[in-house]
Design a protein around this motif. Structure first.
Motif, PDB file in Angstrom:
ATOM      1  N   LEU A   1       0.896  -1.220  -0.083  1.00  0.00           N
ATOM      2  CA  LEU A   1       0.049   0.020   0.111  1.00  0.00           C
ATOM      3  C   LEU A   1       0.847   1.308  -0.097  1.00  0.00           C
ATOM      4  CD1 LEU A   1      -2.803  -0.934   2.629  1.00  0.00           C
ATOM      5  CD2 LEU A   1      -2.913  -0.882   0.055  1.00  0.00           C
ATOM      6  N   ILE A   2       2.040   1.294   0.710  1.00  0.00           N
ATOM      7  CA  ILE A   2       2.854   2.460   0.856  1.00  0.00           C
ATOM      8  C   ILE A   2       3.579   2.497  -0.477  1.00  0.00           C
ATOM      9  CG2 ILE A   2       5.018   3.208   1.825  1.00  0.00           C
ATOM     10  CD1 ILE A   2       4.090   1.928   4.290  1.00  0.00           C
ATOM     11  N   GLY A   3       4.152   1.217  -1.146  1.00  0.00           N
ATOM     12  CA  GLY A   3       4.749   1.556  -2.275  1.00  0.00           C
ATOM     13  C   GLY A   3       3.942   1.801  -3.338  1.00  0.00           C
TER      14      GLY A   3
ATOM     15  N   ALA B   1       6.698   4.069  -4.916  1.00  0.00           N
ATOM     16  CA  ALA B   1       7.383   3.348  -5.821  1.00  0.00           C
ATOM     17  C   ALA B   1       6.899   3.143  -7.146  1.00  0.00           C
ATOM     18  CB  ALA B   1       7.694   1.882  -5.055  1.00  0.00           C
ATOM     19  N   THR B   2       7.874   2.310  -8.042  1.00  0.00           N
ATOM     20  CA  THR B   2       7.392   1.907  -9.263  1.00  0.00           C
ATOM     21  C   THR B   2       6.436   0.908  -9.185  1.00  0.00           C
ATOM     22  OG1 THR B   2       8.883   0.158  -9.515  1.00  0.00           O
ATOM     23  CG2 THR B   2       9.539   2.310 -10.053  1.00  0.00           C
ATOM     24  N   ALA B   3       5.408   1.027 -10.272  1.00  0.00           N
ATOM     25  CA  ALA B   3       4.339  -0.051 -10.188  1.00  0.00           C
ATOM     26  C   ALA B   3       4.783  -1.477 -10.367  1.00  0.00           C
ATOM     27  CB  ALA B   3       3.488   0.306 -11.446  1.00  0.00           C
ATOM     28  N   LYS B   4       5.879  -1.795 -11.104  1.00  0.00           N
ATOM     29  CA  LYS B   4       6.294  -3.105 -11.278  1.00  0.00           C
ATOM     30  C   LYS B   4       6.760  -3.734  -9.587  1.00  0.00           C
ATOM     31  CE  LYS B   4       9.657  -5.956 -13.311  1.00  0.00           C
ATOM     32  NZ  LYS B   4      10.685  -6.206 -14.293  1.00  0.00           N
TER      33      LYS B   4
ATOM     34  N   PHE C   1       3.648  -3.977  -7.435  1.00  0.00           N
ATOM     35  CA  PHE C   1       2.962  -5.305  -7.776  1.00  0.00           C
ATOM     36  C   PHE C   1       3.559  -6.417  -7.331  1.00  0.00           C
ATOM     37  CE2 PHE C   1       0.334  -2.397 -10.584  1.00  0.00           C
ATOM     38  CZ  PHE C   1      -0.856  -2.667 -10.121  1.00  0.00           C
ATOM     39  N   PHE C   2       4.938  -6.552  -7.449  1.00  0.00           N
ATOM     40  CA  PHE C   2       5.553  -7.694  -6.974  1.00  0.00           C
ATOM     41  C   PHE C   2       5.424  -7.882  -5.283  1.00  0.00           C
ATOM     42  CE2 PHE C   2       9.608  -9.190  -4.920  1.00  0.00           C
ATOM     43  CZ  PHE C   2       9.508 -10.598  -5.354  1.00  0.00           C
ATOM     44  N   THR C   3       5.153  -6.789  -4.879  1.00  0.00           N
ATOM     45  CA  THR C   3       5.071  -6.877  -3.314  1.00  0.00           C
ATOM     46  C   THR C   3       3.812  -7.263  -2.986  1.00  0.00           C
ATOM     47  OG1 THR C   3       6.684  -5.070  -2.813  1.00  0.00           O
ATOM     48  CG2 THR C   3       5.056  -5.673  -1.104  1.00  0.00           C
TER      49      THR C   3
END
Length: 689
Positions: A54-56, A60-63, A66-68
C-alpha cells in the motif's frame, strides 16, 4: 447382522467446505493463531507486506509495488489454506458430534425412594437427576442417564449410541450392569443407580472428544512443536543475517541494494516448516475421526498417540483371540463303537440343547451326514445342572447323556455299566490339544467323546504376525489352565501367555513391562479389569462392560469388539507415520526452495550466485513469487493425505524410516523443483517477463 454406521464424510463434502471457508476467515484473528506460532509469523509477514504494498503504490514503481502485492497475496493464501485444513478437520469432528447429540434428549424419569420395584417415586426430568439417585425404567422407556443396574435384568436397545441393531442384556451384578443414557429398554424392568452428574455423562464426554477442537496436544505433538519452533528460530536468524550481509555487501561494493522486506519475508516463509505447521492440527483431529468411523471413542487424545507407540499388547483369549464359544470339531468313538452310534447319541442328547456348544454338535452332525432327523414328540430333554454336570434326553426306555468325563463315568457305573479301556486316552488326547472333552453315553454304555475346541477368529494369526513385524509383543491372558492356554497360544501365534490369570496378575504384569520401559495396551470389560485398565498406557473398555471398567479406560469401543484394539494400534501408528511423512516432506521442500530464493535474493549483490539458478528461473522476482506460490499451494494439495493418513505398513521401524525417507523425502525434494519451474513458466508468460 445389520449394522448402522455413522455417515462417512469425504475429505471435501460441500457443506463442510462452506463451513471451513467461513471458519478460515474467522481464524485470521491473530489471537487464534497463538497455538500455531509458525503460521502466526506468516500472517504477521502478510500484514507487513500488505502495508509495504500500500505504501509502495504511492511512492514506488508500479512493477515493484505489484511484486510486493503478489507476494503479500500468496502469504495470505498460505495462512488461509492452513486455517482451511484445520477448519475442515474440526468440521468433520463436529459433524460426528452432531449425530451423537441427536441421542441426547431430556426424558421423564421415575426417581424411587428405595431400591425396590414397589417403592414410591417422583417423576422428574432426566436433567434433574443427580449421582446416586435410584430410577425405575420400564419397557419401551428411555434410560434417563448413565448408571448401574442394581435390580432386575432387561433387554436394551443401544442403537442410538452404538448403531448396533441387536439388543443386549443389562442386569444387576456381573460385568454387564452398566447402562448409558439415551438407550431404550425394550423388555422387562430394571432399577438403576445414576453414576454421573448432569453434563458429565458418557455421551457428553463422547461429544466433547469427537468435536476434536478441544483435544489437548499429545507429547509427540509437543515435541514436534518444539522442533518447528527451533527451525523457525533458526530461519529467523538466517533472514536477519541475510539482511545484514546484503546491507554490508551493498554498501562496501556499491553494487545492488540490500534485500527488501518483501524478499526477506518470502525467504522466511519458504524456508520455515509451514507445510507441516499448517497440517499438524488436521492430522491429530483426523485420527480421532478415523477411530469414530470404527465406532470407537477416544476419551483422551493422548491415548491415540500412545497407541502408536505401543510395543506390548495384552488380549483376553475368549472373545478376542477365539470366537468365545467352544465348538464341536470331531467325534471320537471308544470301546469299538461306530461313528454312527456316537453321532446318533450326540444328536439325541443335544437336539434340544440351546447352548452354543449344543448347537455346534448338531451343526457338525449335519455336516458329516447331510441330514438331522429327530422326532421331538418322543424326546424329553434333560437340562444341564450344576449338581449332575450332565445334560441329555429320555427317548422311551433309552437315556442319552453327555457331560464331563468324571460325571458320565459316575452315571455309567451307577447304571451297572463299565468304562471302555480307551476312554481315558481319548479324553486326555482332547485335553492335551487344548480342547474340552464331552463324553457321550447311552444308558450304561459309553460310546465316545466329542471334541469341543476354541475356534480362532479368522485372520487373527496373520494380524499377530503383522504386529510382530513392527515390534509389538502380543500376550494372551486367560483363566484357562496352562495346558489349554499353551495350545491356544501356539495356534494363535501370540508371543506369550498368562494362564489362570487373576486381576492382580494382570496388574502386576503391566507394571513389570512398564518398569522395563514398554508402552502397554490392554482390553477389558469387567470390574476386575479396572485396576489393570487404569494402569495400562492404552486401555480399551467395552461399552457393554461395567461402569468402573469404562471409567478406568481412555478408549471406549461402542461395538464391544475386543479385537478392535489391533485397529486402534494401527490408527495410532498411522497418525505417527502421517506426521513423520509430512514432516519429512516439509523439510525436504526447503532444499528446492533454497535454490529458488537465495540466488534471487542476493544475485544483485553477488552475480556469481547465478550459477545456483539450476532451475533456470526467468527473473529474481518470478523465482521468489514462484516459490511463495508453490509454498501456499502445497498445503491444500496435501489436505486429503493429512485427513486420510499415510497407509499403515507392517514393517520394522528401520525399514519404515527408509521407506518414508525415500517416498516423502525424495518426493519433497523433487516436487518443488517441478512445481516451482512450472509456476515460473506460467508467470513468465502472464507477465511477459
Amino acid at each position: 447382522m445389520s449394522r448402522k454406521r455413522y455417515p462417512r464424510l469425504g475429505a471435501f463434502e460441500p457443506k463442510l467446505i462452506r463451513e471451513a471457508l467461513i471458519s478460515s476467515l474467522l481464524k485470521l484473528d491473530l489471537r487464534k493463531q497463538k497455538g500455531n506460532p509458525v503460521m502466526l509469523l506468516v500472517e504477521i509477514g502478510g500484514i507487513l507486506t500488505t502495508l509495504s504494498f500500500l505504501i509502495g503504490v504511492f511512492s514506488a514503481t508500479a512493477k515493484s509495488s505489484f511484486f510486493t502485492g503478489f507476494v503479500s497475496l500468496w502469504l495470505w493464501m498460505t495462512v488461509l489454506f492452513s486455517n482451511f485444513a484445520e477448519s475442515l478437520s474440526e468440521g468433520r469432528g463436529k459433524a460426528r458430534a452432531a449425530s451423537l447429540r441427536q441421542s441426547k434428549t431430556s426424558v421423564p424419569a421415575r426417581k424411587l425412594t428405595a431400591e425396590s420395584f414397589d417403592a414410591s417415586f417422583n417423576e422428574v426430568s432426566s436433567a434433574d437427576l443427580r449421582q446416586g439417585d435410584i430410577v425405575l425404567i420400564k419397557t419401551n422407556e428411555i434410560i434417563p442417564g448413565d448408571g448401574e443396574v442394581v435390580k432386575g435384568a432387561a433387554l436394551v436397545n443401544e442403537a442410538a449410541i452404538t448403531g448396533e441393531s441387536a439388543p443386549v442384556i443389562r442386569e444387576s451384578g456381573g460385568d454387564r450392569s452398566a447402562v448409558t443414557g439415551g438407550t431404550t429398554v425394550i423388555a422387562n424392568e430394571i432399577i438403576i443407580r445414576i453414576t454421573t452428574e448432569p453434563g458429565q455423562s458418557f455421551l457428553d464426554r463422547m461429544i466433547s472428544m469427537v468435536e476434536g477442537a478441544e483435544r489437548r496436544k499429545t507429547p509427540n505433538e509437543i515435541a514436534l512443536d518444539i522442533l518447528l519452533l527451533s527451525l523457525t528460530g533458526v530461519f529467523l536468524a538466517v533472514v536477519v543475517s541475510t539482511y545484514s550481509v546484503s546491507a554490508y555487501s551493498a554498501a562496501s561494493s556499491g553494487m545492488g541494494s540490500p534485500a527488501s522486506l518483501t524478499v526477506l519475508i518470502a525467504l522466511f516463509v519458504c524456508l520455515a516448516p509451514t507445510t507441516i505447521a499448517a497440517l499438524l492440527p488436521a492430522i491429530g483431529i483426523a485420527g480421532m475421526d478415523r477411530l469414530f468411523q470404527l465406532n470407537v471413542i477416544a476419551l483422551s487424545g493422548r491415548a491415540i498417540e500412545a497407541a502408536g507407540d505401543v510395543n506390548v499388547l495384552l488380549l483376553d483369549k475368549t472373545g478376542t483371540i477365539t470366537l468365545g464359544n467352544r465348538q464341536a470339531t470331531e467325534f471320537l468313538p471308544v470301546g469299538g463303537h461306530s461313528h454312527e452310534d456316537l453321532m446318533e447319541a450326540s444328536l439325541f442328547s443335544s437336539f434340544s440343547d440351546e447352548t452354543p456348544e449344543g448347537k455346534s454338535i448338531i451343526t457338525l452332525i449335519q455336516e458329516k451326514t447331510g441330514k438331522v432327523s429327530v422326532s421331538p414328540e418322543n424326546i424329553t430333554f434333560i437340562p444341564f445342572s450344576a449338581a449332575t454336570r450332565v445334560s441329555g434326553a429320555h427317548c422311551g426306555e433309552i437315556t442319552y447323556l453327555k457331560g464331563a468325563y468324571d460325571a458320565i463315568t459316575k452315571a455309567v457305573l451307577e447304571c451297572g455299566g463299565t468304562i471302555p479301556s480307551d476312554l481315558k486316552a481319548k479324553v486326555d488326547r482332547v485335553a492335551s490339544a487344548g480342547g474340552t472333552p464331552l463324553v457321550v453315553a447311552r444308558n450304561e454304555v459309553t460310546l465316545g467323546v466329542i471334541f469341543l475346541k476354541d475356534i480362532l477368529k479368522t485372520g487373527i494369526r496373520e494380524r499377530f504376525a503383522d504386529l510382530r513385524q513392527i515390534g509389538i509383543k502380543t500376550i494372551m491372558i486367560t483363566g484357562d489352565n496352562h495346558l489349554t492356554a499353551a495350545t491356544i497360544a501356539a495356534e494363535a501365534g501370540v508371543d506369550d501367555y498368562l494362564a489362570e490369570a487373576r486381576p492382580d496378575d494382570k496388574l502386576r504384569m503391566i507394571k513389570e513391562y512398564q518398569n522395563e520401559g514398554y508402552m502397554v495396551a490392554m482390553t477389558g470389560d469387567g470390574t476386575n479389569d479396572a485396576p489393570a485398565l487404569a494402569q495400562a498406557d492404552v486401555a480399551v473398555a467395552m461399552n457393554n462392560g461395567t461402569q468402573p471398567a469404562r471409567e478406568a479406560a481412555n478408549i471406549i469401543d461402542l461395538d464391544s469388539d475386543p479385537t478392535k484394539l489391533l485397529d486402534i494400534v494401527e490408527i495410532g501408528k498411522q497418525i505417527l507415520m502421517t506426521r513423520g511423512a509430512l514432516t519429512t516432506f516439509s523439510i525436504a521442500n526447503d532444499i528446492a526452495k533454497y535454490f529458488a530464493i537465495i540466488p534471487a535474493a542476493l544475485i544483485g549483490i553477488y552475480p556469481q550466485l547465478k550459477v545456483l539458478n539450476i532451475m533456470g528461473l526467468a527473473t529474481p522476482e518470478s523465482a521468489i513469487l514462484s516459490a511463495v506460490i508453490f509454498n501456499a499451494l502445497v498445503i491444500p494439495l496435501l489436505i486429503p493425505l493429512a485427513l486420510a493418513g499415510v497407509k499403515f505398513k507392517t514393517m520394522p521401524a528401520s525399514k519404515l524410516f527408509t521407506y518414508n525417507l525415500t517416498i516423502f523425502g525424495l518426493g519433497g525434494v523433487i516436487a518443488p523443483f517441478i512445481g516451482i519451474k512450472i509456476i515460473d513458466l506460467v508467470l513468465a508468460g502472464l507477465l511477459h517477463i
